[in-house]
Each structure stands twice: as C-alpha cells, then as structure tokens.
Design a protein around this motif. Structure first.
Motif, PDB file in Angstrom:
ATOM      1  N   ARG A 305       0.818  -1.215   0.000  1.00  0.00           N
ATOM      2  CA  ARG A 305       0.000   0.000   0.000  1.00  0.00           C
ATOM      3  C   ARG A 305       0.843   1.252   0.000  1.00  0.00           C
ATOM      4  N   THR A 306       2.013   1.185   0.665  1.00  0.00           N
ATOM      5  CA  THR A 306       2.740   2.431   0.895  1.00  0.00           C
ATOM      6  C   THR A 306       3.940   2.630  -0.028  1.00  0.00           C
ATOM      7  N   LEU A 307       4.471   1.559  -0.646  1.00  0.00           N
ATOM      8  CA  LEU A 307       5.647   1.727  -1.498  1.00  0.00           C
ATOM      9  C   LEU A 307       5.404   2.594  -2.731  1.00  0.00           C
ATOM     10  N   PRO A 308       4.340   2.306  -3.530  1.00  0.00           N
ATOM     11  CA  PRO A 308       4.163   3.138  -4.724  1.00  0.00           C
ATOM     12  C   PRO A 308       3.657   4.525  -4.348  1.00  0.00           C
ATOM     13  N   LYS A 309       4.114   5.516  -5.099  1.00  0.00           N
ATOM     14  CA  LYS A 309       3.670   6.881  -4.814  1.00  0.00           C
ATOM     15  C   LYS A 309       2.233   7.077  -5.246  1.00  0.00           C
ATOM     16  N   GLN A 310       1.892   6.511  -6.425  1.00  0.00           N
ATOM     17  CA  GLN A 310       0.530   6.655  -6.950  1.00  0.00           C
ATOM     18  C   GLN A 310      -0.165   5.314  -6.841  1.00  0.00           C
ATOM     19  N   GLY A 311      -1.343   5.295  -6.279  1.00  0.00           N
ATOM     20  CA  GLY A 311      -2.096   4.053  -6.203  1.00  0.00           C
ATOM     21  C   GLY A 311      -1.428   3.046  -5.299  1.00  0.00           C
ATOM     22  N   GLU A 312      -1.679   1.762  -5.555  1.00  0.00           N
ATOM     23  CA  GLU A 312      -1.057   0.743  -4.742  1.00  0.00           C
ATOM     24  C   GLU A 312      -0.795  -0.462  -5.612  1.00  0.00           C
ATOM     25  N   MET A 313       0.106  -1.354  -5.120  1.00  0.00           N
ATOM     26  CA  MET A 313       0.300  -2.559  -5.915  1.00  0.00           C
ATOM     27  C   MET A 313      -0.325  -3.749  -5.206  1.00  0.00           C
ATOM     28  N   PRO A 314      -0.569  -4.809  -5.953  1.00  0.00           N
ATOM     29  CA  PRO A 314      -1.172  -5.980  -5.331  1.00  0.00           C
ATOM     30  C   PRO A 314      -0.206  -6.608  -4.329  1.00  0.00           C
ATOM     31  N   ALA A 315      -0.751  -7.104  -3.236  1.00  0.00           N
ATOM     32  CA  ALA A 315       0.083  -7.692  -2.193  1.00  0.00           C
ATOM     33  C   ALA A 315       0.822  -8.922  -2.713  1.00  0.00           C
ATOM     34  N   GLY A 316       0.216  -9.617  -3.702  1.00  0.00           N
ATOM     35  CA  GLY A 316       0.846 -10.807  -4.260  1.00  0.00           C
ATOM     36  C   GLY A 316       2.205 -10.518  -4.872  1.00  0.00           C
ATOM     37  N   VAL A 317       2.386  -9.294  -5.374  1.00  0.00           N
ATOM     38  CA  VAL A 317       3.665  -8.918  -5.961  1.00  0.00           C
ATOM     39  C   VAL A 317       4.756  -8.923  -4.889  1.00  0.00           C
ATOM     40  N   ILE A 318       4.436  -8.331  -3.745  1.00  0.00           N
ATOM     41  CA  ILE A 318       5.418  -8.255  -2.655  1.00  0.00           C
ATOM     42  C   ILE A 318       5.772  -9.655  -2.147  1.00  0.00           C
ATOM     43  N   THR A 319       4.744 -10.493  -1.902  1.00  0.00           N
ATOM     44  CA  THR A 319       5.037 -11.802  -1.329  1.00  0.00           C
ATOM     45  C   THR A 319       5.878 -12.639  -2.291  1.00  0.00           C
ATOM     46  N   ALA A 320       5.615 -12.492  -3.585  1.00  0.00           N
ATOM     47  CA  ALA A 320       6.390 -13.262  -4.562  1.00  0.00           C
ATOM     48  C   ALA A 320       7.832 -12.761  -4.614  1.00  0.00           C
ATOM     49  N   MET A 321       8.002 -11.436  -4.501  1.00  0.00           N
ATOM     50  CA  MET A 321       9.359 -10.877  -4.562  1.00  0.00           C
ATOM     51  C   MET A 321      10.196 -11.337  -3.380  1.00  0.00           C
TER      52      MET A 321
END
Lengths: 336, 302
Positions: A305-321
């Motif tokens: 929720r907080t990493l991207p400046k605009q909008g948010e990214m899906p949590a699945g992206v973080i867990t996979a990374m």
C-alpha cells in the motif's frame, strides 16, 4: 513425543504470545498507514478516543483499513498453515499451495464462478474449492506410483500443474470481453483492497474451524514425519489424518483465493522461518504459523500500500518478490 | 475475540450513522439508470466523479465547482487535472474517496467495480450510477446529471446543442450514395476494432460509413491478413496518446498499397478520447469522423 506436556504448553504459550504481540504491532501499523496522509499520531489519538468518533478518520480506520488488515492477517495465517501442512504431509520442504498449483486451481474455479456471475460467497468460494480439490487429486495422481512422494516428482508435477493452470487462466482472461476483466486481473494479482467487515466475518468463520482442526491434528503430523510404520504403531490412522488435513488445507487455500486472488509463497517463508527458530514440533508450529503468518502478510500488504507513490500494488507482488528468492535458496540448499 | 470486536465496531458505527443521517436536511430520492433508488442531497456540494466521461459532463454543465475529486485520467477540461485523484476508474481507491467526504458519487456501470459502489453505500455515501451506451443515452445521462446537480437549464441547452450538431451531420450524409468501408482500429497489438454495440460503430454509421467490424463481439480482434481481405477504404487509428508508436502503426499499413485506404492516403490518426468516452465530446468525435469518411462534403462547402 519426548517432550513433557507442561514444558510443551509453556513453549506453545511463549511462542504464540510473542507472535501475537508481533501481529498486534503489525495491525496497529497497518491501520495507521494508508493512501491518505494521516499520521500514526492521529491514529493513536483516535484509538484513545480523544477525537470525536464520527470523524472521517474514524470511518477510514475502522471501515476501510481495519477490515483490510484483518483480511491480510487471516489470509497470511491460512496460507502459512497451508504451507506447513503440505510440507509435513508430503515430507517436502518446498511444498506450498501456490507452487503445487493448488492456488492456481482455485483461481480457475473462482474465475469461472466470477464469469458465471456468482456472488463472492458462497458461489465463487465453492467453484474455487472444487478447482482446488481437482488440482490436488491431479497432483496426487501424477506423483503417485512412487512409494514415497519423492521431492522431484512432486515438485515437477506441481510446476506443470501450475503452468497448466496459468495457461487456463490466461485463456479465460483473453476470452473475456467485458469490463469485469480489469477487476479479474487486479484480483488475480492478490488484491486485498475491496473487502468489508461482512466478508471478513465470513472468511473468519470458514477459516477458524480449519485452524483448530489442524492444531488438533498437529501431533499426528509430528508422528507422520517419523515415517508411516512408526506413525501406525503409535496409533495414527494415516489415511484419515492425511485426507482430513489435505481437504482442510485445500478448503483454506480456496477460501483465501476466492477473496483475494493469488498470493504466492507465503506458505514457504513463514513455516521455514518459524521452523528455524522454534524447531520441528508442529504443536508449537501450528499456532505460530497462524499468528506469524498473519503478521507477515499484514506487513507485506502494508508495503504494497505504501511503497508506490501513486495508487497501490497488489500484495501478491510483494510476497512473490520475497518468497521466490527464498525458494531458490532452499532448493539449492536441499539439493546438496 | 476479533470477531466480537468487529461486531461491536459495526454496531457502534451503524448507530452513529443513523444519528448522522437524521441530521441531513434537504434530500431527495431518485432512481438512477440502473433502477436503484438513491437518496441524494438537494444541493450536492462535494461530488466525486468516478469516470473521466462523468467529469467531462459535470464540467460541460458548468458545475465543476461541485467536484471535489476525479479519477486519474480525468484530463478534460484542463481544470479537472488539478483536482484530487481517487485512482483510475477501474481501480478506485476507496480510502481516498472517503477522505474527500463526498455527499454524492457519480459512477458508471461499465468499468467501476460494483463492490466499490456497494462499499460506498454501506458508508452512507450516495452513489448515482449511469449507464450510457449510445448517443441517445449519453444525452439522457447529461439531462439526468443536470437534474442531479440543479443545472437543468444548462443540461437542456447542452443536449439541444448536441442534438442540433448530430442532425446537421445526418442531413449532410443524407444524399450520400457511397458509404465507404471503414476499419476503425482501437488496439495496436493485437489489432482490435469495434463491433455493433459500441459508440464508435454508431458514430461511423451516422457519419455515412460502413463499419467493417460490425458484429456481435464488442471489441473483435483482427489479424493483418483479415484486415487486408476486407480491403478498407478508410482506416482510422486511435490511441491514448499521439506517440511515435502511433506513426509506426500507420507506416505498417502503408506497406500494403493494394488496400484502397493506402492507395488514396486515407489513414487517419486521432485522439481516442473523442470516441471512447460517453461524454458530450462524442459529438466532436462524430464531426471528426465525418470529415475523415466524407471529406468531399466539406470541399463543396468551401
């Protein structure tokens, strides 16, 4: 096993309470941050009840962020536990619902449910459950024939099933013409943003019994790890225990998939980390995975929720990374 | 434990909201385009628009001052760019919408996730949904948003103007004998065109052309081969932004001089915003299309 009961209870309580503290910390942090800037200070003031409760911040915290944080905790707990169970039953440290394709199978079921216009519950959840059970049967059928489920055979079947599921998902998505497509894509990547308290309640009601069931079967899981003959002499009904655990796990995974799509590798990171710290006893590991996995997922969602400046990214992206590199490392290490 | 806590929170919130809703003074209940009853304030002053087309309609009615939030790609008119953004229309950020304390959200059926509307309503924020799917319903939508925002006169005038311009185009092509075959390309890779149930099909037909991709599939995909075999006389390519890639697509078609469109140099590039947003600017789009399909009509006038 060889541990005496009072000592075990003490260990379970110590480990759980420490992880509950971590989960609590993660959740407070989780409701303190969001796309609108209201600092942690404001949130604490609000939690203490200093501000009038009908304020906008109150709504944002309790009706938007809080359900989301609860959802993340539930999903993290269910997926970590799913990983733990698969690793024990299949005696394979790399087993995980996402890698084995169970999540993918649920996703196919869920997409079919969505395209048929079913509601999230019970329609989509049921099609997702059907999908996950079918994949599970497929994987078991493919990797049977070997006397013991060998690491490579199982993993390869899983990889292939996962690839097949991905292809079916792509097919379904490319065939979809209408505006639901965008929603499906966001959901697929692991989107936690669209739940309200009612849905969290339903999910909790479906997951909590499974958590208790798995905890109840944690000692048989320990014995299973010693080998089938050993378990049998200790009075474990192998077939019943294995079947119950597999169905309960598929049920948990499909429930989480139907609510927030594919969140991968959570079942790999937490069980391994906790096993490293707490040792191999599942009576300690099961509650630890529930609380620790919950905390881990809340942190991941917070990053998303907080990493991207605009909008948010899906949590699945973080867990996979985070999870995929760990998987490669584990694969390397167990290969030696 | 958590479930108990959530029940307590939900019940306190409900009670609070009940008390709050009692305070609201002037409201009216209307039926939106999806047939839902929506209770909206008489004078909505904090409106959040959930689609670029809705933003355009609100500004066209001179009610821009009521807007407190718009979606990411709400770029017309330029005043809209400065307003706070609440995410793109397919991926809205609920928290941002709520933080703007809207007294009315205007949503669009195609695109906005239904869950968002449901959640906004559960937070006692009224959501008025529109469902424009052809020129006629766009005009109806303008009138309805006019009523919603107390700008009935402006809406009447705007719709009259739109209707007048559409009639003018219709009368221009009335006596046209040849209806050129038009291939309208909205997707570059893969090549995507538009079926019968789209705004663009309607615009092509009104502007006196034949849509080569007419059919039941709203956004059919084409292979290059298939397009060549259809032998289009006019190719219109639209894109979100006029970029170098855009010119490349044109160059790609120009490799096939057997196509009448290439032979007669009738490949046009246009900004997609005129064609895919159900807003008053569709009429601008219509006037652009007739100039591309029937340029001869305009030579006569000059």
């Amino acid at each position: 096993m060889n541990t005496k009961t009072p000592f075990l209870i003490k260990r379970v309580i110590t480990a759980s309470s420490l992880l509950i503290l971590l989960l609590g910390f993660a959740m407070v942090l989780g409701i303190s941050m969001g796309s609108t800037d209201s600092g942690i200070k404001d949130v604490f003031k609000n939690l203490m009840g200093i501000k009038e409760p009908e304020s906008m911040l109150y709504t944002i915290i309790w009706q938007i962020r809080f359900p989301r944080v609860l959802l993340a905790a539930l999903v993290g707990a269910a997926l970590s536990l799913g990983g733990l169970v698969f690793q024990a039953l299949l005696r394979n440290p790399l087993a995980e619902p996402y890698i084995l394709g169970i999540s993918g199978g649920s996703a196919i079921g869920a997409i079919i449910g969505i395209l048929m216009g079913f509601s999230r519950f019970p329609g989509v959840s049921l099609t997702a459950f059907t999908g996950s059970i079918l994949t599970l049967l497929l994987i078991l059928a493919m990797s049977s024939g070997q006397t013991i489920l060998k690491k490579d055979a199982l993993l390869l079947s899983g990889v292939m099933v996962n690839a097949f599921c991905a292809a079916v998902i792509m097919f379904l998505v490319s065939m979809t013409q209408d505006s639901r497509l965008h929603n499906i894509i966001f959901w697929l990547m692991g989107d936690l943003s669209l739940v309200d308290m009612k849905h969290v309640g339903i999910l909790a009601a479906t997951l909590l019994p499974c958590f208790f069931l798995v905890f109840w079967l944690s000692n048989p899981m320990n014995l299973l790890l010693l080998g089938k003959e050993m378990a049998q002499t200790m009075g474990v009904n192998i077939k019943t225990v294995t079947f119950t655990l597999l169905v309960a796990t598929s049920f948990m995974v499909s429930a989480t998939v139907s609510y927030c799509g594919l969140v991968g590798f959570v079942g790999l990171v937490m069980p391994h980390l906790l096993r490293l710290v707490l040792g191999p006893d599942h009576r300690v590991l099961v509650p630890a995975c529930v609380f620790g996995g919950g905390a881990y997922m809340v942190f991941c969602d917070l990053l998303a929720r907080t990493l991207p400046k605009q909008g948010e990214m899906p949590a699945g992206v973080i867990t996979a990374m985070i999870g995929a590199p760990l998987f490669i490392y584990l694969l390397k290490r167990t290969g030696k | 434990m958590l479930a108990f806590r959530s029940i307590t929170i939900i019940s306190t919130m409900t009670i609070l909201l009940l008390i709050l809703s009692g305070k609201v003074s002037a409201v009216k209940t209307i039926i939106d385009q999806l047939g839902r009853h929506v209770t909206v304030p008489d004078q909505p002053l904090r409106v959040v628009s959930l689609a670029p087309s809705i933003t355009e309609i609100v500004y066209a009615l001179d009610q821009g001052h009521r807007l407190k939030g718009v979606t990411t790609y709400s770029d017309f008119p330029s005043e809209a760019i400065k307003l706070p953004k609440v995410g793109s229309y397919v991926h809205l950020d609920l928290e941002k919408i709520v933080a703007l304390k809207p007294d009315l959200c205007i949503a669009i059926k195609d695109g906005n996730p239904r869950v968002i509307a449901q959640r906004l309503e559960s937070l006692k924020i009224p959501v008025y949904a529109v469902d424009p799917n052809n020129l006629e319903t766009v005009m109806k939508t303008v009138l309805e948003i006019g009523t919603l925002l107390n700008a009935k006169d402006q809406a009447d005038r705007l719709v009259q103007m739109m209707d007048l311009r559409i009639q003018k185009v219709k009368s221009l092509v009335e006596n046209v004998t040849h209806r050129p075959r038009v291939f309208f390309q909205i997707g570059i890779s893969p090549i995507v065109s538009v079926g019968t149930h789209t705004f663009i099909h309607e615009l092509i037909v009104i502007a006196g052309g034949t849509n080569l991709a007419a059919g039941p599939i709203p956004y059919p995909r084409f292979s290059r081969e298939k397009v060549l075999s259809l032998s289009p006389e006019v190719i219109i390519i639209t894109s979100m932004a006029r970029s170098a890639a855009f010119e490349k697509v044109k160059a790609e078609w120009e490799k096939w001089p057997t196509m009448p469109a290439v032979r007669n140099q009738r490949i046009y590039l246009e900004d997609s915003n005129f064609f895919d947003r159900p807003s008053p600017r569709l009429v601008d789009g219509l006037e652009l299309i007739i100039r591309m399909i029937h340029p001869e009509l305009f030579k006569k006038i000059q």
